[in-house]
Design a protein around this motif. Structure first.
Motif, short mmCIF file in Angstrom:
data_model
loop_
_atom_site.label_atom_id
_atom_site.label_comp_id
_atom_site.label_asym_id
_atom_site.label_seq_id
_atom_site.Cartn_x
_atom_site.Cartn_y
_atom_site.Cartn_z
N LYS A 85 -5.58 61.61 -10.43
CA LYS A 85 -5.75 61.66 -8.97
C LYS A 85 -7.13 62.22 -8.58
O LYS A 85 -7.47 62.28 -7.41
N ARG A 86 -7.91 62.66 -9.57
CA ARG A 86 -9.17 63.34 -9.31
C ARG A 86 -10.14 62.49 -8.51
O ARG A 86 -10.71 62.94 -7.52
N ARG A 87 -10.36 61.25 -8.90
CA ARG A 87 -11.33 60.39 -8.22
C ARG A 87 -10.95 60.22 -6.74
O ARG A 87 -11.78 60.37 -5.85
N ASP A 88 -9.69 59.89 -6.48
CA ASP A 88 -9.24 59.71 -5.10
C ASP A 88 -9.35 61.01 -4.30
O ASP A 88 -9.74 60.99 -3.13
N ALA A 89 -9.02 62.13 -4.92
CA ALA A 89 -9.11 63.42 -4.23
C ALA A 89 -10.56 63.77 -3.91
O ALA A 89 -10.86 64.31 -2.85
N LEU A 90 -11.46 63.43 -4.81
CA LEU A 90 -12.89 63.67 -4.58
C LEU A 90 -13.41 62.82 -3.42
O LEU A 90 -14.13 63.31 -2.55
N ILE A 91 -12.99 61.58 -3.36
CA ILE A 91 -13.39 60.70 -2.26
C ILE A 91 -12.79 61.18 -0.94
O ILE A 91 -13.49 61.30 0.07
N ASP A 92 -11.50 61.51 -0.94
CA ASP A 92 -10.85 62.00 0.28
C ASP A 92 -11.52 63.28 0.78
O ASP A 92 -11.73 63.45 1.98
N CYS A 93 -11.86 64.16 -0.13
CA CYS A 93 -12.49 65.44 0.21
C CYS A 93 -13.82 65.22 0.94
O CYS A 93 -14.14 65.93 1.88
N SER A 94 -14.57 64.19 0.54
CA SER A 94 -15.93 64.02 1.04
C SER A 94 -16.09 62.88 2.05
O SER A 94 -17.21 62.42 2.28
N ARG A 95 -15.02 62.43 2.65
CA ARG A 95 -15.11 61.33 3.62
C ARG A 95 -15.95 61.69 4.84
O ARG A 95 -16.68 60.86 5.36
N ALA A 96 -15.83 62.90 5.32
CA ALA A 96 -16.57 63.30 6.53
C ALA A 96 -18.06 63.40 6.23
O ALA A 96 -18.48 63.83 5.15
N SER A 97 -18.86 63.01 7.18
CA SER A 97 -20.31 63.13 7.06
C SER A 97 -20.70 64.60 6.97
O SER A 97 -20.12 65.45 7.65
N GLY A 98 -21.66 64.90 6.11
CA GLY A 98 -22.13 66.28 5.97
C GLY A 98 -21.40 67.08 4.93
O GLY A 98 -21.64 68.28 4.79
N ILE A 99 -20.52 66.45 4.15
CA ILE A 99 -19.70 67.16 3.16
C ILE A 99 -20.13 66.78 1.75
O ILE A 99 -20.42 65.62 1.46
N ALA A 100 -20.14 67.76 0.87
CA ALA A 100 -20.33 67.53 -0.56
C ALA A 100 -19.09 68.07 -1.26
O ALA A 100 -18.61 69.16 -0.93
N CYS A 101 -18.56 67.30 -2.20
CA CYS A 101 -17.36 67.74 -2.92
C CYS A 101 -17.63 67.72 -4.42
O CYS A 101 -18.25 66.81 -4.94
#
Length: 144
Positions: free
Chosen positions: A52-68
């Motif tokens: 689930k790591r890849r999807d969680a990383l993408i979900d975490c960083s969807r907002a502009s201005g975020i680094a995950c």
């Protein structure tokens, strides 16, 4: 009276192995990656399964201005850090399976460095995976 004391000791002895076993099993196989400091509004999600790591990383960083940042915990699970404040931070227990998705604005980079290695992830929305030997060396992170 001797009989009462013996009866009281048996339940305590029976409880001790049940409480100690989980600590021994997880304590020797896992570690807890840390980024310090985490600023107000930043967070970490622990125990994300490897599949689930890849999807969680993408979900975490969807907002502009975020680094995950996703990093292994040594037990097949991962910690996902949600970061946005431009600052230099300290790392601990960064040992393997480091990935970054940088969705920051203005070309800000996520940069990791240590005594020997330095790597960065540009703000292009791609996922970057770093080699374990470098991840183990990293002791600093900058997201500017």
């Amino acid at each position: 009276m001797t009989m009462i004391a013996a009866v009281a000791l048996v339940p305590l002895a029976a409880q001790a192995p049940a409480q100690a076993a989980p600590n021994v099993a997880t304590g020797t196989a896992a570690w807890t990656p840390e980024i310090y400091p985490l600023f107000s509004g930043e967070w970490v999600k622990r125990d994300v399964p490897g599949d689930k790591r890849r999807d969680a990383l993408i979900d975490c960083s969807r907002a502009s201005g975020i680094a995950c940042v996703a990093v292994g915990q040594g037990d097949g699970k991962h910690s996902i850090f949600h970061l946005f404040k431009c600052d230099t931070r300290s790392l601990s227990n960064f040992i393997d399976a480091l990935s970054v998705r940088n969705n920051q604005t203005g070309g800000a980079q996520v940069r990791f460095w240590g005594p020997t290695y330095s790597y960065h992830a540009p703000a292009d929305g791609n996922i970057y995976n770093f080699p374990d030997h470098a991840t183990y060396d990293f002791n600093r992170l900058d997201i500017c």
